[in-house]
Design an enzyme around this catalytic site. Structure first.
Site, PDB file in Angstrom:
ATOM      1  N   TYR A 158       0.834  -1.214   0.000  1.00  0.00           N
ATOM      2  CA  TYR A 158       0.000   0.000   0.000  1.00  0.00           C
ATOM      3  C   TYR A 158       0.866   1.260   0.000  1.00  0.00           C
ATOM      4  CZ  TYR A 158      -3.727   3.157   1.673  1.00  0.00           C
ATOM      5  OH  TYR A 158      -4.627   4.181   1.819  1.00  0.00           O
ATOM      6  N   LYS A 162       1.135   4.214  -2.829  1.00  0.00           N
ATOM      7  CA  LYS A 162       0.829   5.628  -2.555  1.00  0.00           C
ATOM      8  C   LYS A 162       2.041   6.512  -2.815  1.00  0.00           C
ATOM      9  CE  LYS A 162      -3.506   5.027  -1.355  1.00  0.00           C
ATOM     10  NZ  LYS A 162      -4.593   5.531  -2.222  1.00  0.00           N
TER      11      LYS A 162
END
Ligand code: NAI
Length: 250
Positions: A158, A162
């Site tokens: 994740y 990002k």
């Protein structure tokens, strides 16, 4: 009679706008007069969102779509242009988590998160860009995360997605600035959503210790930042990452 709504007549595509932060963003842009297009993996959620948004007096279209599917997103944009005549705002909000420590993270968990969060933003940006160039007007806002700036144990996939989204934001901002298109990111911290409702009191207290403001944020806090970055009030801002995190990542 002329309207004083800032985004009157503009068309905003909000990916993953069927729930959570995306729905708050869609509502906020609609309150400012924008027509809203909601591509969401969850088609029923997209339909429900569009029905609600129409109640705010704007046009709203729902599509069942995977943001990482280029052929489907091209169809969504073509249908948007047919129905609404343009696309002025893209909010790349659709995002997922598949948390695990790296040693236990399998390739499917890695690939799913990178596919939706990063490839999805590439696909959707590419799908709208030609039209925005033709218009010589556009605002793209990518919903990143403070985890993309700070890292977070258990979220290698994740946080990489990002951080990648922040790199995409800055590179694309450089590519299209001279065409009247701005590309920015918003990096939320801990926002109260269905996900954070699952936390135990102990976990919640642990998190709050890391937030100088001493409270979780609300989806509306993120939506307010997105509204600013979509509006002409931010006309000279591009390639920026605006944290909405109560001071967590400063
Ligand atoms: P959520 O899970 O409540 O909503 C996400 C929406 O995106 C859902 O409607 C889902 O169906 C849709 N979606 C998922 N995969 C999709 C795909 N492949 N194609 C199209 N739609 C898809 O998530 P939430 O919490 O509202 O998060 C929204 C964004 O904000 C995400 O990018 C997330 O990473 C980011 N974010 C959230 C934080 C939080 O505390 N909730 C903190 C920092 C960032």
């Amino acid at each position: 009679m002329a309207s004083d709504k800032e985004l009157e007549g503009r068309v905003a595509l909000v990916t993953g706008g069927g729930a959570g932060i995306g729905l708050a963003i869609a509502r906020t842009l609609a309150e400012d007069g924008a027509h809203i297009v909601v591509p969401d993996f969850n088609g029923e959620a997209a339909e429900a969102a569009a029905a609600e948004l129409k109640g705010l007096g704007v046009q709203a279209l729902a599509f069942q779509a995977d943001v990482a599917d280029a052929a489907r997103m091209d169809e969504v944009v073509a249908a948007t242009l047919d129905a609404l005549g343009g696309v002025h705002i893209l909010v790349n909000n659709a995002g997922i988590t598949r948390d695990a420590l790296l040693l236990r993270m399998d390739e499917a968990q890695w690939d799913a998160v990178l596919r939706t969060n990063l490839r999805g933003a590439y696909v959707c940006s590419k799908a709208v860009l030609r039209q925005m160039m033709k218009q010589r007007q556009g605002a793209i806002v990518n919903i990143a995360s403070v985890v993309g700036l700070m890292g977070n144990a258990g979220q290698c996939n994740y946080s990489a997605s990002k951080a990648g989204l922040i790199g995409l934001t800055k590179s694309l901002a450089r590519e299209v600035a001279s065409r009247g298109i701005r590309v920015n990111a918003v990096a939320p911290g801990f926002i109260a959503t269905a996900m954070t409702d699952q936390l135990t009191d102990e976990q919640r207290q642990g998190i709050l210790h890391t937030v100088p403001a001493g409270a979780l944020g609300e989806p509306q806090d993120v939506a307010n930042a997105v509204r600013f970055l979509c509006s002409d009030a931010s006309r000279y801002i591009t390639g920026e990452v605006l944290r909405v995190d109560g001071g967590m990542a400063m």
